[in-house]
Design a protein around this motif. Structure first.
Motif, short mmCIF file in Angstrom:
data_model
loop_
_atom_site.label_atom_id
_atom_site.label_comp_id
_atom_site.label_asym_id
_atom_site.label_seq_id
_atom_site.Cartn_x
_atom_site.Cartn_y
_atom_site.Cartn_z
N THR A 136 -0.35 -8.34 10.01
CA THR A 136 -0.17 -7.87 8.76
C THR A 136 -1.39 -8.32 7.83
N LYS A 137 -1.70 -7.31 7.09
CA LYS A 137 -2.82 -7.37 6.08
C LYS A 137 -2.70 -6.83 4.78
N LYS A 138 -2.74 -7.30 3.80
CA LYS A 138 -2.64 -6.79 2.27
C LYS A 138 -4.04 -6.01 1.80
N ILE A 139 -4.27 -4.87 1.54
CA ILE A 139 -5.47 -4.31 1.28
C ILE A 139 -5.39 -3.51 -0.12
N ALA A 140 -6.86 -3.24 -0.68
CA ALA A 140 -6.81 -2.49 -2.23
C ALA A 140 -7.28 -1.17 -1.70
N LEU A 141 -6.68 0.02 -2.13
CA LEU A 141 -7.28 1.33 -1.93
C LEU A 141 -6.99 2.00 -2.96
N PRO A 142 -7.86 3.03 -3.19
CA PRO A 142 -7.84 3.95 -4.61
C PRO A 142 -6.44 4.40 -5.08
N ALA A 143 -6.10 4.52 -6.11
CA ALA A 143 -4.77 5.06 -6.39
C ALA A 143 -4.87 6.63 -6.42
N TYR B 193 1.99 1.52 7.42
CA TYR B 193 1.82 0.90 6.30
C TYR B 193 2.54 1.12 5.27
N GLN B 194 2.58 0.52 4.08
CA GLN B 194 3.28 0.90 2.79
C GLN B 194 2.68 0.57 1.73
N VAL B 195 2.88 1.39 0.63
CA VAL B 195 2.30 1.26 -0.76
C VAL B 195 3.03 0.21 -1.33
N LEU B 196 2.43 -1.16 -1.89
CA LEU B 196 3.17 -1.91 -2.59
C LEU B 196 3.23 -1.84 -4.07
N GLY B 197 2.50 -1.22 -4.46
CA GLY B 197 2.29 -0.92 -6.23
C GLY B 197 0.85 -1.23 -6.60
N PRO B 198 0.52 -1.06 -7.83
CA PRO B 198 -0.68 -1.39 -8.45
C PRO B 198 -1.14 -2.53 -8.02
N MET B 199 -2.56 -2.60 -7.96
CA MET B 199 -2.97 -4.07 -7.93
C MET B 199 -3.13 -4.75 -9.34
N ALA B 200 -2.94 -5.81 -9.09
CA ALA B 200 -3.05 -6.71 -10.32
C ALA B 200 -4.30 -6.61 -11.16
N ASP C 263 -6.91 1.25 -11.27
CA ASP C 263 -7.56 2.46 -10.38
C ASP C 263 -7.51 2.06 -8.82
N GLU C 264 -6.50 1.08 -8.64
CA GLU C 264 -6.25 0.82 -7.29
C GLU C 264 -4.74 0.50 -6.85
N VAL C 265 -4.44 0.61 -5.59
CA VAL C 265 -2.95 0.18 -5.36
C VAL C 265 -3.11 -0.83 -4.21
N GLU C 266 -1.96 -1.67 -4.00
CA GLU C 266 -1.88 -2.59 -3.07
C GLU C 266 -1.13 -2.12 -1.85
N VAL C 267 -1.46 -2.10 -0.69
CA VAL C 267 -1.18 -1.52 0.56
C VAL C 267 -0.87 -2.60 1.47
#
Length: 359
Positions: free
Chosen positions: A93-100, A130-137, A141-145
């Motif tokens: 498992t890994k959390k990554i940041a992707l463009p919103a 994968y699952q989009v967890l929500g906006p990056m803190a 402009d990014e979401v945490e996935v």
């Protein structure tokens, strides 16, 4: 791409939670009982023969399928759809940041590209979800996935075991995620829902002790160490000249000699208290934290009467036994006394059964 049968998401009704551990098959069926309220319809625990599951891997498909079949028959349900889980070590498992704002296809392409950096296998050898967890803190402009991947054979083994028993696997989760979902039912009943408290959830099974330390919804620390109920079984075998099967049967039925409690059980409980204390010390020395507010014990070993008192005495931390069904409505099929004794071993199965209510 999302061929882990909704590893982190998805919805299926009706649904059974099916936990295949190293020592038993456990099934739980929940029903809705009002807004955000559940009723325990039924549950079953069917012991597995020795070595049918080793290190989280199904070693004997036919034996495991037979135990699943027996558990399902004892359950007395018509539901055949099940949610299963993989052991945490079998999943990357890994959390990554992707463009919103990415479209689903673009999101899948981006996830696969990112996954290639973290997965030490060819992408075609794994099931990826994968699952989009929500906006990056701090970033609009990014979401945490969350990315999750497992070798295909790990998924296929569990699916095949369920299908060989006449059931249909519709959700594949991760054991640690399922246990955390069940823990949320416990956390809700703590003062102020445990807000801001650091809680150590310690699952002690047959062969390993899994430690997850959380604050609110965040896992601060996790580790697994080799300690479990099989050590007590081996002590019984040596002390009384029993086979593994005889020792397990005697342990479950309570038909052991009078000196069992003082000479074997109490030293085992003391050893568990020491292992929990060590686990907390590892947490303190490897993070910036220096206290734990509550220990919650789950797993088959947590059913030993008085084990919470031993752990509390050794760690000097308030300790309770996990029971995600406290306050939950029970059907007439469920015997409260039996449930109270077996609930700590049903955390993963309960968490999987909760997948029925996913939005």
């Amino acid at each position: 791409m999302r061929d882990l049968s909704a590893l982190l998401g998805g919805r299926a009704k009706p649904l059974l939670g099916l936990d295949i551990s190293s020592s038993a098959v456990k099934m739980v069926e929940l029903a809705e009982a009002g807004a955000n309220q559940y009723r325990l319809e039924r549950y079953a625990i069917e012991p597995l023969p020795r070595d049918a599951v080793t290190d989280g891997n199904i070693a004997s498909l036919e034996v495991v399928a037979d135990s699943i079949r027996k558990a399902w028959k004892r359950l007395g349900t018509n539901t055949r759809q099940v949610a299963l889980a993989l052991p945490a070590p079998a999943v990357i498992t890994k959390k990554i940041a992707l463009p919103a704002g990415l479209r689903e296809l673009d999101m899948e392409i981006a996830v696969e590209s990112e996954a290639n950096q973290y997965i030490p296998f060819a992408i075609e050898e794994v099931n990826l979800d994968y699952q989009v967890l929500g906006p990056m803190a701090g970033s609009e402009d990014e979401v945490e996935v969350m990315i999750a991947a497992s070798r295909k054979e790990k998924v296929q083994d569990r699916v095949a075991a369920a299908e060989s028993a006449g059931l249909k696997a519709v959700v594949m989760d991760v054991e640690s995620f399922a246990a955390q979902a069940a823990f949320e039912l416990i956390r809700r009943r703590l003062p102020e829902s445990g807000k801001g408290k650091i809680i150590a959830v310690i699952d002690v099974g047959a062969h390993s002790m899994k430690v997850a330390i959380l604050r609110d919804d965040v896992v601060l620390y996790s580790r697994e160490q080799p300690f479990g109920g099989s050590q007590l079984t081996q002590d019984i075998m040596r002390a009384y000249g029993m086979s593994m099967e005889e020792a397990e049967t005697a342990k479950r039925s309570g038909s052991l000699p009078d000196n069992f409690e003082s000479e074997l059980l109490r030293p085992f409980m003391d050893s568990l208290g020491l292992e929990v204390s060590r686990a907390l010390q590892f947490f303190f020395t490897s993070t910036q934290y220096n206290q734990v507010d509550l220990v919650v014990l789950s797993g088959g070993v947590a059913v030993i009467p008085g084990i919470d008192q031993i752990v509390a005495s050794r760690t000097q931390v308030s300790t309770q036994i996990a029971n995600p069904f406290v306050g939950m409505a029970l059907s007439q099929r469920v015997r409260p006394k039996n449930l109270a004794a077996e609930a700590p071993a049903l955390m993963v199965a309960c968490g999987l059964a909760l997948r029925r209510f996913d939005a």
